[in-house]
Design a protein around this motif. Sequence first.
Motif, PDB file in Angstrom:
ATOM      1  N   ALA A  71       0.734   2.290   5.950  1.00 16.90           N
ATOM      2  CA  ALA A  71       1.021   1.878   4.573  1.00 16.90           C
ATOM      3  C   ALA A  71       2.470   1.390   4.438  1.00 16.90           C
ATOM      4  O   ALA A  71       3.352   1.774   5.216  1.00 16.90           O
ATOM      5  N   ASP A 118      -4.300   1.083  -1.805  1.00 18.64           N
ATOM      6  CA  ASP A 118      -3.810  -0.291  -1.688  1.00 18.64           C
ATOM      7  C   ASP A 118      -3.597  -0.900  -3.085  1.00 18.64           C
ATOM      8  O   ASP A 118      -4.536  -0.959  -3.882  1.00 18.64           O
ATOM      9  N   TYR A 119      -2.390  -1.313  -3.343  1.00 14.57           N
ATOM     10  CA  TYR A 119      -2.048  -1.939  -4.624  1.00 14.57           C
ATOM     11  C   TYR A 119      -1.540  -3.362  -4.341  1.00 14.57           C
ATOM     12  O   TYR A 119      -0.701  -3.556  -3.461  1.00 14.57           O
ATOM     13  N   TRP A 120      -2.003  -4.309  -5.126  1.00 16.31           N
ATOM     14  CA  TRP A 120      -1.537  -5.693  -4.891  1.00 16.31           C
ATOM     15  C   TRP A 120      -1.593  -6.490  -6.190  1.00 16.31           C
ATOM     16  O   TRP A 120      -2.672  -6.715  -6.730  1.00 16.31           O
ATOM     17  N   PHE A 171      -4.755   6.942   1.499  1.00 16.85           N
ATOM     18  CA  PHE A 171      -4.269   5.556   1.544  1.00 16.85           C
ATOM     19  C   PHE A 171      -4.720   4.843   0.273  1.00 16.85           C
ATOM     20  O   PHE A 171      -5.889   4.904  -0.099  1.00 16.85           O
ATOM     21  N   SER A 219       0.832  -1.195   0.000  1.00 20.71           N
ATOM     22  CA  SER A 219       0.000   0.000   0.000  1.00 20.71           C
ATOM     23  C   SER A 219       0.872   1.252   0.000  1.00 20.71           C
ATOM     24  O   SER A 219       2.028   1.235   0.434  1.00 20.71           O
TER      25      SER A 219
END
Lengths: 141, 619
Positions: A77, A57-59, A55, A35
């Motif tokens: 993060a 969130d990358y995945w 914030f 994140s």
Amino acid sequence: MAKFKAMTQEWLDAYKAAIEADPEYKPMAKDWEGSVALVCNPDPSKGVPETIYIFMDYWHGDVGEFLVCDKAKAESATFVMTGDYSRWKQVALKELDSTKALLQGKLKMRGDLPYVVRNIKTVNKVIDILGNVDTLWPDEM
Amino acid sequence: MASGYAGKFLLVNLTDKACTDFSVDDPILKKFIGGSCLGAKLFLDRYPVDVDPLAPECPLMIMTGPMVGSGFPGTSRFSICAKSPQTGIWGESACGGTFGPDLKRAGYDGIVIEGKAPSPVYLSITDEGPQIIDASEFWGKDIYEVTNIFKEMNPSFKVLAIGPAGENLVKIAAIGNDKGHFSGRTGLGATMGSKNLKAIVVRGSTKIEKAHDEGYREAQKRAIQEVKDSALAEGLHMMGSDANMDLGMITGDVPVKNWTVGEDFLLSSSLSGPTMRETYLTKAHACSNCPVACKRIVKVDEGPFKTDEGPGPEYETCGTFGTMLMNPDLAGVIKANEWCNKFGMDTISCGSAIALAMELYEKGTLSKDEVDGLDLSWGNMDAVMELIRKIAYREGFGDVLADGSLKAAQKIGRDAMDAVVHVKGLEAPMHDPRGFHGMGLAYMMSNRGACHLQHAVLATEQGMASWPQLFDMKDDYQGTTSEGKAALVFNSENYGILFNSLAICHYVAYIIKPETILDAFNAITGWNLGFDELLQAGMRDWTIKRGFNNLLGITSKDDKLPKRIMTAHTEGGAAGSIPDEKLLLKEYYALRGLDERGYPLQEKLEDLGLDDLKTRLYR
């Protein structure tokens, strides 16, 4: 076309949608884990009276939570990037490369720098997409 | 005597085996400061510029600066200067490590070496004074071996040595300090070899006085905090200079396949700073008094390129022995780096010469017979290793490459010249001017030939540093444009060239604010210079070396980029882009005060207090 006030939830939703709609993003970001928080320092003269925390969130090529949040959430993060409003605006408008801003101390980052360097194409991609979000900047309102 | 200086220089005549001290007057020091700028001044005052670079009459100078030995971050530097055996013009190569501070502490600001010893010798300089000592038993040993021998004699010795390449007068030979730090460029290892001088060892303990201790301590404290706050410093510490590999492949900075391919992300990913960190890095290492610690210590545990733990490659070497050769094997780069270190050769020139050979081999310009039966296919690191050895010993085809790429192409003939990337005979470092047009101008105007360290263009154009307090600067420069770059290069030269005179590491000077460096410099010397005077000193530094080269026949016709760089890539971050040579040079010449021949104007020489040079150029 609707314009979104920068660093609001609506703006973040539009940004998230733009990333999801970009056909190049998912394969490019397939290895990215972590994140990212953006912290925008207050500048009342520019219409930013308080610190703004974001914030994202990358995945593995997917995007999760994209939130305007509180300090604690931002600091949770994996990567936390901090800078003045005018610098974030320059980055979003592609007037200042984010890597250069980091190296020159105009933005600060907490997190695994080698990981960011290794994945710099992904980082550049999401910043490129940010530039495509039709944004209303507080100091221009 | 000005504070910050040891107060004397050592003149060594190896023919006569004589060592004498001499001093330089304060007004001269204030004008020329130290390092390579003062070296150019001493050369012009004392020696004929048309001397054969490998003749006994040609001086070899090892010069420190007023900040060296102060303890300020990044000030372990020294510059080795001479007329270049490789290019035949002004030659200099700066180095970090440990030697500079100890030379100052042994009582000397610099060493000027003349003559030629009848048999191999080394020079020992300690608190007790200098000595010329027989080194016959060390001749033939590589740099690691001879450094180990001296360290066994006295662990406190700081060693500067040549390897077999310098002994064999290989014109791309380097000089190594304590195995991990090299004066690589312009072939000065051959100058040292031509004098039968195997090594110089120093050990000193005298404290160098500062003019204002308290002011210095305050500046040093700020400097250390600025390093702690810097992402550039963090990146260099974690990934070394090879942090540039991933970033540079995106922007079109990294040369691939002898400058013919615009991008190759598989190569950059295999050879990058993060990859080295995850695979072969055992620890980071620092030059004396450096809080950044960008040097790599590496070890390859197994495979054909197994190495002991030792100094690892910089970004430049990962370029020349990696991307340039289409070699994705970082272990192979590490081994090539180790061999160049041991033999004492510049990794930029050596790798570039081998890339040239590989291209000509692929095209059929060079046959297998002509390259001693080696298979010089792209990426064949076994052949590369053998070729490194052959160059160092001038064996067979190695002898063709041993004088550098330009002379090799001239010897090979046919279409070889089209494949050489050089300016004024020096191979370009691993920054492609098609991605950064300002770097192209900087290559054209650098006084030692194509160079990324005679200025600070790498920092300003690529955005590692921004110095609006020094000169007019934008927040961000697009690499692939020539507009506005002449002024950026001019200003970045005037500041960056001083790093080799003060002397301070380029990277550290990119990290620490100019005002902090200036405050420290003034506290050390007691001179109270301002930015204007500092930049004026930079202009003088550039101009005296240009004049040196003008005396040797360098003119505007030599200020040009090679054909390959003036051919655009079809892919990558710099696709379709070439520097606008004409625009860049026109604007730059006006700023620098050069006439159409490329000579400094008489009034410019007068402004800079270079009247002696004016007399010689305009007699």
